[in-house]
Design a protein around this motif. Sequence first.
Motif, PDB file in Angstrom:
ATOM      1  N   UNK A  30      23.153 -84.285 -39.185  1.00  0.00           N
ATOM      2  CA  UNK A  30      24.708 -84.462 -39.267  1.00  0.00           C
ATOM      3  C   UNK A  30      25.291 -83.465 -39.935  1.00  0.00           C
ATOM      4  N   UNK A  31      24.443 -83.182 -41.210  1.00  0.00           N
ATOM      5  CA  UNK A  31      25.092 -82.334 -42.170  1.00  0.00           C
ATOM      6  C   UNK A  31      24.096 -81.080 -42.374  1.00  0.00           C
ATOM      7  N   UNK A  32      24.238 -79.860 -41.735  1.00  0.00           N
ATOM      8  CA  UNK A  32      23.318 -78.876 -42.163  1.00  0.00           C
ATOM      9  C   UNK A  32      23.054 -78.562 -43.496  1.00  0.00           C
ATOM     10  N   UNK A  33      21.641 -78.232 -43.791  1.00  0.00           N
ATOM     11  CA  UNK A  33      21.282 -77.833 -45.151  1.00  0.00           C
ATOM     12  C   UNK A  33      22.184 -78.712 -46.025  1.00  0.00           C
ATOM     13  N   UNK A  34      21.864 -80.027 -45.993  1.00  0.00           N
ATOM     14  CA  UNK A  34      22.811 -80.848 -46.537  1.00  0.00           C
ATOM     15  C   UNK A  34      22.265 -80.982 -48.031  1.00  0.00           C
ATOM     16  N   UNK A  35      20.837 -80.413 -48.469  1.00  0.00           N
ATOM     17  CA  UNK A  35      20.896 -80.719 -49.867  1.00  0.00           C
ATOM     18  C   UNK A  35      19.719 -79.495 -50.456  1.00  0.00           C
ATOM     19  N   UNK A  36      19.716 -78.988 -51.570  1.00  0.00           N
ATOM     20  CA  UNK A  36      18.624 -78.057 -51.810  1.00  0.00           C
ATOM     21  C   UNK A  36      17.348 -78.441 -51.624  1.00  0.00           C
ATOM     22  N   UNK A  37      16.289 -77.738 -51.321  1.00  0.00           N
ATOM     23  CA  UNK A  37      14.974 -77.645 -50.965  1.00  0.00           C
ATOM     24  C   UNK A  37      14.121 -78.715 -52.196  1.00  0.00           C
ATOM     25  N   UNK A  38      14.680 -78.295 -53.391  1.00  0.00           N
ATOM     26  CA  UNK A  38      14.055 -78.853 -54.607  1.00  0.00           C
ATOM     27  C   UNK A  38      14.175 -80.446 -54.502  1.00  0.00           C
ATOM     28  N   UNK A  39      15.147 -81.202 -53.678  1.00  0.00           N
ATOM     29  CA  UNK A  39      15.236 -82.641 -53.548  1.00  0.00           C
ATOM     30  C   UNK A  39      14.125 -83.308 -52.526  1.00  0.00           C
ATOM     31  N   UNK A  40      13.600 -82.508 -52.125  1.00  0.00           N
ATOM     32  CA  UNK A  40      12.458 -82.950 -51.281  1.00  0.00           C
ATOM     33  C   UNK A  40      12.844 -82.986 -49.697  1.00  0.00           C
ATOM     34  N   UNK A  41      11.900 -83.264 -48.803  1.00  0.00           N
ATOM     35  CA  UNK A  41      12.114 -83.399 -47.578  1.00  0.00           C
ATOM     36  C   UNK A  41      13.071 -84.588 -46.923  1.00  0.00           C
ATOM     37  N   UNK A  42      14.166 -84.150 -46.494  1.00  0.00           N
ATOM     38  CA  UNK A  42      15.110 -85.130 -46.217  1.00  0.00           C
ATOM     39  C   UNK A  42      15.232 -85.911 -44.887  1.00  0.00           C
ATOM     40  N   UNK A  43      14.921 -84.818 -43.877  1.00  0.00           N
ATOM     41  CA  UNK A  43      14.763 -85.539 -42.472  1.00  0.00           C
ATOM     42  C   UNK A  43      13.795 -84.947 -41.749  1.00  0.00           C
ATOM     43  N   UNK A  44      13.191 -85.696 -40.724  1.00  0.00           N
ATOM     44  CA  UNK A  44      12.257 -84.906 -39.756  1.00  0.00           C
ATOM     45  C   UNK A  44      13.104 -85.038 -38.374  1.00  0.00           C
ATOM     46  N   UNK A  45      12.433 -85.072 -37.184  1.00  0.00           N
ATOM     47  CA  UNK A  45      13.256 -84.795 -36.000  1.00  0.00           C
ATOM     48  C   UNK A  45      13.856 -86.096 -35.606  1.00  0.00           C
ATOM     49  N   UNK A  46      14.090 -87.309 -36.439  1.00  0.00           N
ATOM     50  CA  UNK A  46      14.627 -88.409 -35.952  1.00  0.00           C
ATOM     51  C   UNK A  46      15.719 -89.063 -36.484  1.00  0.00           C
ATOM     52  N   UNK A  47      16.367 -88.243 -37.454  1.00  0.00           N
ATOM     53  CA  UNK A  47      17.655 -88.542 -38.004  1.00  0.00           C
ATOM     54  C   UNK A  47      17.521 -89.447 -39.243  1.00  0.00           C
ATOM     55  N   UNK A  48      18.406 -90.369 -39.656  1.00  0.00           N
ATOM     56  CA  UNK A  48      17.918 -90.972 -40.959  1.00  0.00           C
ATOM     57  C   UNK A  48      18.794 -92.198 -40.919  1.00  0.00           C
ATOM     58  N   UNK A  49      18.481 -93.200 -41.678  1.00  0.00           N
ATOM     59  CA  UNK A  49      19.368 -94.360 -42.031  1.00  0.00           C
ATOM     60  C   UNK A  49      19.136 -94.795 -43.583  1.00  0.00           C
ATOM     61  N   UNK A  50      20.136 -95.771 -43.698  1.00  0.00           N
ATOM     62  CA  UNK A  50      20.065 -96.285 -45.261  1.00  0.00           C
ATOM     63  C   UNK A  50      21.160 -97.378 -45.214  1.00  0.00           C
ATOM     64  N   UNK A  51      21.002 -98.385 -46.308  1.00  0.00           N
ATOM     65  CA  UNK A  51      22.006 -99.167 -46.587  1.00  0.00           C
ATOM     66  C   UNK A  51      22.618 -99.189 -47.981  1.00  0.00           C
ATOM     67  N   UNK A  52      23.791 -99.211 -48.162  1.00  0.00           N
ATOM     68  CA  UNK A  52      24.532 -99.195 -49.574  1.00  0.00           C
ATOM     69  C   UNK A  52      25.527-100.112 -49.915  1.00  0.00           C
TER      70      UNK A  52
END
Length: 245
Positions: A30-52
């Motif tokens: 949803x958000x290209x280049x959403x965080x620095x590479x140093x923060x780890x792998x953010x998503x793979x091919x299937x999007x993402x989900x979270x609860x907050x």
Amino acid sequence: MKEVRSDQRRQANETPIPRSGVMRTVPRSIMPASAPASEGTLVGPNGASFEVRPSDPLLGNLDIDGVVAGVPEFYAMKGMFFNALAATLGERFVQVVPTLSSPPRGGLYLPFSDYPMRDFLRLYDAAARLSHPNRSSREAYRRLARQQVTAFRESALGRITMHLATDPAAALMRYTGSLGALVKGPSARARQLGPSEVQIDMSGFRGVLEYPLGNFEALVMGYGAKPTISVDVRGPDALQFVVSW
């Protein structure tokens, strides 16, 4: 079951990153280049989900240039939301003007006129960083989004729309139903799942998901309730929020 529409679309996907608080993943689709590479792998091919919950901080810094680049030129928002951001920026507004494609004449946006969503995101980013300098940009966006609900409530359309909303469910349903009149491009559909639970599906979405997340939190908290929100990135431009309290 109640349902409110402002249009449609969808698709599904998913991938995890190291846990931080309640968060399990961060969406790059949803958000290209959403965080620095140093923060780890953010998503793979299937999007993402979270609860907050409101007290759970969001981690990660977004690349606003990448986000803006992904927004179609015809996407637009009403001026009422721009004026709230300009007021937050104060004298610093003039520093952002050179980055805008359609700066307002005389420095004032007309409340019910359409302005580029790309410009909104530029102002939003600057205002969020100014208001919450010690937070990650994701958390700053979310907190500022809560304040944007106030701008809507105080507008003529907001007063009419929210007048009969007597509880969080009604507020979420009415707010979602009004988006078609406030935003050009993305669409939303809300469905009440129970007395204290509403599902909101957004399609054609471009921007930062922290914005609708903060909006929905503010709508629920405005009634003294504490929301828990599950976010599911279902595709490159499709989001689903399940808001409970």
